[in-house]
Design a protein around this motif. Structure first.
Motif, PDB file in Angstrom:
ATOM      1  N   ASP A   1       0.840  -1.206   0.000  1.00  0.00           N
ATOM      2  CA  ASP A   1       0.000   0.000   0.000  1.00  0.00           C
ATOM      3  C   ASP A   1       0.872   1.252   0.000  1.00  0.00           C
ATOM      4  OD1 ASP A   1      -2.365  -1.434   0.000  1.00  0.00           O
ATOM      5  OD2 ASP A   1      -2.655  -1.309   2.172  1.00  0.00           O
ATOM      6  N   GLY A   2       1.935   1.243   0.805  1.00  0.00           N
ATOM      7  CA  GLY A   2       2.826   2.395   0.860  1.00  0.00           C
ATOM      8  C   GLY A   2       3.506   2.652  -0.468  1.00  0.00           C
ATOM      9  N   LEU A   3       3.941   1.586  -1.126  1.00  0.00           N
ATOM     10  CA  LEU A   3       4.570   1.736  -2.432  1.00  0.00           C
ATOM     11  C   LEU A   3       3.589   2.320  -3.445  1.00  0.00           C
ATOM     12  CD1 LEU A   3       6.963  -0.810  -4.075  1.00  0.00           C
ATOM     13  CD2 LEU A   3       5.136   0.200  -5.409  1.00  0.00           C
ATOM     14  N   THR A   4       2.355   1.857  -3.393  1.00  0.00           N
ATOM     15  CA  THR A   4       1.326   2.381  -4.294  1.00  0.00           C
ATOM     16  C   THR A   4       1.097   3.872  -4.062  1.00  0.00           C
ATOM     17  OG1 THR A   4       0.230   0.225  -4.471  1.00  0.00           O
ATOM     18  CG2 THR A   4      -1.101   2.167  -4.953  1.00  0.00           C
TER      19      THR A   4
ATOM     20  N   VAL B   1      14.646  -5.267   1.988  1.00  0.00           N
ATOM     21  CA  VAL B   1      15.095  -4.880   0.650  1.00  0.00           C
ATOM     22  C   VAL B   1      16.052  -3.701   0.729  1.00  0.00           C
ATOM     23  CG1 VAL B   1      14.386  -4.053  -1.618  1.00  0.00           C
ATOM     24  CG2 VAL B   1      12.903  -5.618  -0.373  1.00  0.00           C
ATOM     25  N   VAL B   2      17.125  -3.791  -0.051  1.00  0.00           N
ATOM     26  CA  VAL B   2      17.958  -2.627  -0.341  1.00  0.00           C
ATOM     27  C   VAL B   2      17.850  -2.350  -1.827  1.00  0.00           C
ATOM     28  CG1 VAL B   2      20.313  -1.740  -0.493  1.00  0.00           C
ATOM     29  CG2 VAL B   2      19.551  -2.911   1.572  1.00  0.00           C
ATOM     30  N   MET B   3      17.456  -1.145  -2.171  1.00  0.00           N
ATOM     31  CA  MET B   3      17.371  -0.722  -3.565  1.00  0.00           C
ATOM     32  C   MET B   3      18.607   0.078  -3.940  1.00  0.00           C
ATOM     33  SD  MET B   3      13.425   0.580  -3.933  1.00  0.00           S
ATOM     34  CE  MET B   3      12.784   0.802  -2.269  1.00  0.00           C
TER      35      MET B   3
ATOM     36  N   GLU C   1      14.490  10.038  -1.412  1.00  0.00           N
ATOM     37  CA  GLU C   1      13.788  10.991  -0.552  1.00  0.00           C
ATOM     38  C   GLU C   1      12.413  10.493  -0.130  1.00  0.00           C
ATOM     39  OE1 GLU C   1      13.675  14.527  -2.884  1.00  0.00           O
ATOM     40  OE2 GLU C   1      15.829  14.938  -2.690  1.00  0.00           O
ATOM     41  N   LEU C   2      11.697   9.832  -1.047  1.00  0.00           N
ATOM     42  CA  LEU C   2      10.316   9.451  -0.766  1.00  0.00           C
ATOM     43  C   LEU C   2      10.170   8.123  -0.026  1.00  0.00           C
ATOM     44  CD1 LEU C   2       8.511  10.452  -4.098  1.00  0.00           C
ATOM     45  CD2 LEU C   2       8.519  11.685  -1.920  1.00  0.00           C
ATOM     46  N   ALA C   3      11.031   7.181  -0.313  1.00  0.00           N
ATOM     47  CA  ALA C   3      10.848   5.835   0.238  1.00  0.00           C
ATOM     48  C   ALA C   3      10.726   5.810   1.761  1.00  0.00           C
ATOM     49  CB  ALA C   3      11.988   4.923  -0.224  1.00  0.00           C
ATOM     50  N   PRO C   4      11.543   6.566   2.523  1.00  0.00           N
ATOM     51  CA  PRO C   4      11.406   6.497   3.975  1.00  0.00           C
ATOM     52  C   PRO C   4      10.048   6.973   4.487  1.00  0.00           C
ATOM     53  CG  PRO C   4      13.513   7.472   3.360  1.00  0.00           C
ATOM     54  CD  PRO C   4      12.695   7.396   2.115  1.00  0.00           C
TER      55      PRO C   4
ATOM     56  N   ARG D   1      15.532   0.062   2.433  1.00  0.00           N
ATOM     57  CA  ARG D   1      16.451   1.199   2.287  1.00  0.00           C
ATOM     58  C   ARG D   1      16.732   1.452   0.806  1.00  0.00           C
ATOM     59  NH1 ARG D   1      19.557   1.345   7.121  1.00  0.00           N
ATOM     60  NH2 ARG D   1      18.054   0.867   8.791  1.00  0.00           N
ATOM     61  N   VAL D   2      17.090   2.692   0.510  1.00  0.00           N
ATOM     62  CA  VAL D   2      17.563   3.085  -0.814  1.00  0.00           C
ATOM     63  C   VAL D   2      18.985   3.581  -0.652  1.00  0.00           C
ATOM     64  CG1 VAL D   2      17.225   4.602  -2.791  1.00  0.00           C
ATOM     65  CG2 VAL D   2      15.242   3.734  -1.547  1.00  0.00           C
ATOM     66  N   VAL D   3      19.896   3.044  -1.458  1.00  0.00           N
ATOM     67  CA  VAL D   3      21.299   3.453  -1.407  1.00  0.00           C
ATOM     68  C   VAL D   3      21.677   3.977  -2.785  1.00  0.00           C
ATOM     69  CG1 VAL D   3      23.679   2.709  -1.057  1.00  0.00           C
ATOM     70  CG2 VAL D   3      21.843   1.736   0.352  1.00  0.00           C
ATOM     71  N   THR D   4      22.063   5.239  -2.871  1.00  0.00           N
ATOM     72  CA  THR D   4      22.424   5.857  -4.144  1.00  0.00           C
ATOM     73  C   THR D   4      23.939   5.927  -4.282  1.00  0.00           C
ATOM     74  OG1 THR D   4      22.351   8.088  -3.196  1.00  0.00           O
ATOM     75  CG2 THR D   4      20.317   7.236  -4.161  1.00  0.00           C
TER      76      THR D   4
END
Length: 468
Positions: free
Chosen positions: A41-44, A145-147, A162-165, A174-177
């Protein structure tokens, strides 16, 4: 075209990142259906509530129009997420399996459980869809998951970070850039699954790093996807569908037609139809909002080199300052030219005549298995090609559109990759199918196989096990 802003410096990768997120799984935090649905739901919401921001980011990175962003990026992920959300409770259930008579009384079942923590490395060409579609499967399976989004699409990567958290559980997602150094630091850690989409060269690096920890991988690679146009094809329909598929995202699509093999008897007629289809769909590509740009100057230069592999029949224009390569049909191309043997990943389409379908089949058997193969012709020709060729996907009188069918597996074979996802397969891919056998302590029927094996036991064993 406005130059892309450089990506901000990436923070160092925590050497305990994988272990820290694995705790969310081992603690049971991610295992409930409620948690999984909440993440989906959060991803949507992350997509739907920030649609204009995603449009702007993808326009900055790739020159994508809002319409193309909706169709080829956002809608596909939303479809996957909503389908998984509606079915995850059923997918999680244990499935009963019949135990053999020799083990009765007994009950057996298969229970899906999370693999652990998944590293999902995305490419730049569809930086939203190809990052989040696998994430749907991992979240539905109860994995952390790590993206790792591509640094070549910095606006999309930064927006995701910025948005995922705000929408997903930071204890498990987590998102790692960052660039290659960040990817290397991530690959040095022990993951429970690595999902990589990109080129064969980096795919080998990922596979080598995963082997150090015996980590299972899915490699979604590429391949020079061929098209066969038979003399029995409806050339006008074939041309319109080929042009659409080729020029989507300005040719920067892993399943785009890379080159067209055509029966020599209809070569000129097909070229005329392709020329008309380009004029119809992209009458002013340089100024059209529906026609994208190359992702970078380096990629533009690599694509432009392919113009030297033949003669431009249509197009051939390049504007480096605008990262623009015109829709191009290329003639006089040799069978061993890089434009045919390698993935161009741009809007240049070689047209190569062959003596007939037999010549096409013989050629395909000599070459690496592609991610997709497309054929246009009558039913007998398509039936034969479906049987005798091997590819990740096969399109009968259509190209690229198979990625929109959730029930079809998406993946390669051989050099074009291994492993497939979409729909239920994504859940299965990120789950471990645990085999469970339960046997009551009474009666003790296993005594039949306990030593010593008497003549009487031997006879019963042979009747039960060898004479089924």
């Amino acid at each position: 075209m406005t130059p892309k802003a450089p990506a901000p410096a990436a923070p160092p990768v925590s050497p305990t990142l994988a272990a820290d997120l694995r705790e969310a799984v081992t603690s049971g935090r991610t295992r409930s259906a409620a948690w999984r649905r909440a993440q989906l739901d959060g991803l949507t919401r992350m997509l739907t509530q920030n649609l204009s921001l995603w449009e702007r980011a993808l326009a900055t990175d790739l020159g994508k129009s809002a319409d193309e962003t909706h169709v080829s990026e956002v809608a596909l992920v939303l479809d996957e997420a909503r389908h998984a959300r509606a079915n995850v409770g059923r997918w999680m259930r244990a499935k009963p399996v019949v135990a053999p008579l020799s083990l009765q009384p007994a009950l057996a079942h298969v229970r899906p459980e999370p693999l652990g923590v998944a590293l999902i490395i995305a490419p730049w060409n569809y930086p939203l869809q190809l990052q989040l579609a696998p994430v749907v499967g991992a979240l539905a399976a109860g994995d952390a998951v790590v993206m790792k989004p591509s640094e070549l699409a910095p606006a999309t990567a930064q927006l995701l970070a910025e948005l995922a958290p705000a929408y997903l559980d930071e204890r498990a997602v987590r998102v790692v850039t960052g660039g290659a150094d960040v990817a290397s630091a991530l690959l040095a850690q022990r993951w429970d699954h690595i999902f990589y989409t990109g080129g064969e060269r980096v795919g080998r690096i990922v596979a080598h790093a995963a082997a150090e920890h015996l980590t299972p991988t899915v490699l979604e690679l590429g391949g020079a996807c061929p098209v066969w146009v038979d003399r029995t094809a409806d050339l006008a329909i074939a041309a319109r569908r080929i042009v659409w598929a080729k020029l989507l995202n300005a040719g920067q699509t892993c399943v785009a037609p890379n080159h067209v093999f055509v029966d020599a008897s209809v070569r000129d007629a097909l070229v005329a139809e392709l020329r008309a289809a380009i004029a119809e769909q992209h009458p002013e590509p340089r100024t059209s909002p529906d026609y994208g740009r190359m992702v970078s100057q380096a990629h533009l230069e690599r694509v432009a080199e392919r113009l030297g592999d033949g003669t431009a029949i249509v197009g051939g224009d390049v504007d480096a300052a605008d990262r623009y390569v015109a829709p191009t049909l290329l003639g006089d191309v040799a069978l061993d030219a890089p434009a045919v043997t390698e993935e161009t990943f741009g809007p240049i389409l070689p047209i190569v005549p062959l003596a007939g379908v037999d010549a096409f089949v013989a050629l395909q058997r000599e070459r690496p298995k592609p991610l997709a193969l497309y054929a246009f012709g009558d039913r007998s020709v398509l039936d034969r090609l479906e049987r005798v060729t091997t590819s990740g996907a096969f399109g009968r009188n259509v190209a690229v559109a198979h990625i929109m069918v959730r029930g079809l597996p998406f993946g390669g074979v051989g050099a074009s990759g291994h492993g497939a996802y979409h729909g239920r397969r994504s859940f299965d891919l990120f789950s471990h199918a645990k085999a469970v056998l339960a046997k009551p302590t009474h009666p003790e029927t296993l005594a039949l196989v306990f030593p010593p094996i008497t003549d009487g036991k031997r006879e019963v064993i042979r009747r039960l096990l060898l004479r089924r």
